[in-house]
Design a protein around this motif. Structure first.
Motif, short mmCIF file in Angstrom:
data_model
loop_
_atom_site.label_atom_id
_atom_site.label_comp_id
_atom_site.label_asym_id
_atom_site.label_seq_id
_atom_site.Cartn_x
_atom_site.Cartn_y
_atom_site.Cartn_z
N TYR A 76 29.90 30.76 39.76
CA TYR A 76 29.70 31.12 38.25
C TYR A 76 30.91 31.37 37.29
O TYR A 76 31.10 30.78 36.46
N ALA A 77 32.00 32.02 38.02
CA ALA A 77 33.28 31.96 37.58
C ALA A 77 33.58 30.33 37.17
O ALA A 77 34.19 30.05 35.94
N ALA A 78 33.50 29.41 38.01
CA ALA A 78 33.97 28.29 37.86
C ALA A 78 33.27 27.44 36.88
O ALA A 78 33.83 26.69 36.01
N VAL A 79 32.07 27.87 36.37
CA VAL A 79 31.26 27.36 35.17
C VAL A 79 31.45 27.97 34.01
O VAL A 79 30.76 27.46 32.98
N SER A 80 31.86 29.26 33.98
CA SER A 80 31.83 30.03 32.76
C SER A 80 32.99 30.42 32.56
O SER A 80 33.16 30.84 31.14
N GLY A 81 34.06 30.43 33.21
CA GLY A 81 35.40 30.72 32.86
C GLY A 81 35.73 32.33 33.01
O GLY A 81 36.63 32.98 32.59
N ALA A 94 42.29 25.70 19.49
CA ALA A 94 41.37 25.42 20.76
C ALA A 94 40.82 26.57 21.66
O ALA A 94 41.36 27.46 21.34
N MET A 95 40.01 26.07 22.66
CA MET A 95 39.19 27.10 23.35
C MET A 95 40.37 27.70 24.16
O MET A 95 40.89 27.14 25.04
N PRO A 96 40.59 29.08 24.30
CA PRO A 96 41.70 29.67 25.18
C PRO A 96 41.09 29.79 26.77
O PRO A 96 39.90 29.87 26.75
N GLY A 97 41.95 29.55 27.60
CA GLY A 97 41.67 29.71 29.04
C GLY A 97 41.55 31.00 29.11
O GLY A 97 42.20 31.82 29.04
N ALA A 98 40.37 31.21 30.04
CA ALA A 98 40.02 32.59 30.38
C ALA A 98 40.83 33.21 31.42
O ALA A 98 41.29 34.50 31.54
N ALA A 99 41.44 32.27 32.44
CA ALA A 99 42.20 32.92 33.34
C ALA A 99 43.70 33.44 33.10
O ALA A 99 44.01 34.62 33.48
N PRO A 126 38.25 39.62 38.46
CA PRO A 126 38.22 39.68 39.95
C PRO A 126 37.25 40.30 40.55
O PRO A 126 37.09 40.24 41.94
N ILE A 127 36.60 41.35 39.96
CA ILE A 127 35.32 42.16 40.81
C ILE A 127 34.34 41.29 40.93
O ILE A 127 33.63 41.54 41.89
N HIS A 128 34.20 40.12 40.57
CA HIS A 128 33.42 39.17 40.96
C HIS A 128 33.60 37.91 42.05
O HIS A 128 32.80 37.54 42.43
N LEU A 129 35.05 38.16 42.23
CA LEU A 129 35.63 36.85 42.96
C LEU A 129 36.05 37.54 44.48
O LEU A 129 36.07 36.59 45.23
N ASN A 130 36.62 38.71 44.72
CA ASN A 130 37.10 39.16 45.74
C ASN A 130 36.77 40.48 46.28
O ASN A 130 36.71 41.52 45.25
N PRO A 131 36.48 40.63 47.15
CA PRO A 131 35.85 42.05 47.89
C PRO A 131 36.91 43.28 47.58
O PRO A 131 36.56 44.29 47.39
N LEU A 132 38.20 42.77 47.94
CA LEU A 132 39.13 43.86 47.82
C LEU A 132 39.32 44.16 46.33
O LEU A 132 39.66 45.46 46.00
N ALA A 133 39.31 43.17 45.43
CA ALA A 133 39.59 43.63 43.87
C ALA A 133 38.31 44.48 43.55
O ALA A 133 38.47 45.36 42.89
#
Length: 296
Positions: A201-206, A8-13, A210-217
């Motif tokens: 984009y993370a929600a639709v691509s998996g 099955a397709m693995p979860g990216a998270a 974190p560099i795309h999601l959170n400024p602290l990361a």
């Protein structure tokens, strides 16, 4: 050659959580393990493709965007890169270029056999480069191939190359313009990118790096704030050409300077006898974020 066969397709998270965890890696000088990751018979849903198209600017159709097929192979890339025998730590890897060949349109109704492998481990003046190569087949027919070049800045591999400009098709994400051309590109649009584009984009691509999601990361990896996904940039540029794309083509994108979020960017394009040249720059047009070359 070893084959990792997924059912099955693995979860990216979960794979990103594994990528961020400290792990002992084999010596990079020992090279890459001869391994492929495979998933057979994968089917897409209309809902997930529609959501992806909405974020990236594609019009929904029976024919899938070439960049969506990269999205399908990306969890297989992560599976390979988070394995204990992969010599480079995935955390903080920079996507510097991407090349795709669409042999014919893939249809949303088809089942796909996916395979990914790593190759071409080599030194770079800023670290080590590696290629992640993907293929998508419908039964025995090869319909798509992709090659993603990643830079790991923490690793070193001798001999080091002489200092100098980065070769074409190997930008390093440092802000140096790459893929420069004498072709005059006409501005075709200004795109306002919201602060939450990375999360959308993370929600639709998996791709939940974190560099795309959170400024602290993002700051932890040397960026002043969150940055847009390189593959969103690739997809958005391709979507701007969607109505003029042929059934088969090759497209390459080099990522020069990260796109900070939020921002406004300028898309420019020129039609050529054998395809298109395009670029994405800052609003002033003096800093290139990405260049695209499409040939038929």
């Amino acid at each position: 050659m070893a084959h990792v066969v997924l059912d099955a397709m693995p979860g990216a998270a979960g794979l990103y959580a594994k990528a961020l965890a400290p792990a002992r890696r084999p010596d990079v000088a020992a090279g890459l393990a001869d391994t492929t990751v495979r998933l057979a018979g994968h089917r897409c849903t209309v809902a997930e493709v529609a959501a992806y198209n909405s974020v990236c600017g594609f019009v929904l159709a029976d024919e899938l965007p070439a960049t969506w097929l990269h999205v399908l192979t990306f969890p297989l890339q992560l599976t390979l890169m988070t394995a204990s025998d992969f010599p480079l730590a995935p955390a903080g890897m920079v996507h510097v270029s991407n090349v795709m060949t669409q042999h014919r349109p893939a249809l949303i109704t088809e089942a796909f056999d996916l395979v990914v492998r790593a190759e071409n481990l080599r030194p770079h003046r800023r670290g080590v480069l590696v290629d992640l190569v993907g293929e998508v087949r419908v039964r025995d027919e090869l319909v798509w191939q992709g090659r993603s070049v990643y830079l790991n800045r923490q690793a070193k591999l001798a001999p080091n190359p002489e200092p100098g400009p980065a070769p074409k098709a190997q930008g390093d994400g440092s802000g140096t313009d790459v893929g420069a051309s004498d072709v005059h590109l006409a501005t075709a649009g200004l795109w306002r990118l919201p602060a939450d584009l990375g999360r959308r984009y993370a929600a639709v691509s998996g791709d939940v790096n974190p560099i795309h999601l959170n400024p602290l990361a993002a700051k932890a990896f040397g960026f002043p704030r969150a940055i847009a996904h390189g593959m969103w940039t690739h997809a958005r540029m391709l979507a701007a050409l969607q109505a003029r794309l042929p059934d088969s083509y090759a497209v390459s994108v080099e990522f020069a300077k990260p796109v900070l979020l939020p921002s406004t960017v300028s898309f420019s394009v020129a039609e050529q006898p054998d395809g298109f040249e395009a670029s994405l720059a800052n609003r002033a047009g003096d800093k290139t974020h990405a260049t695209l070359t499409l040939t038929t």
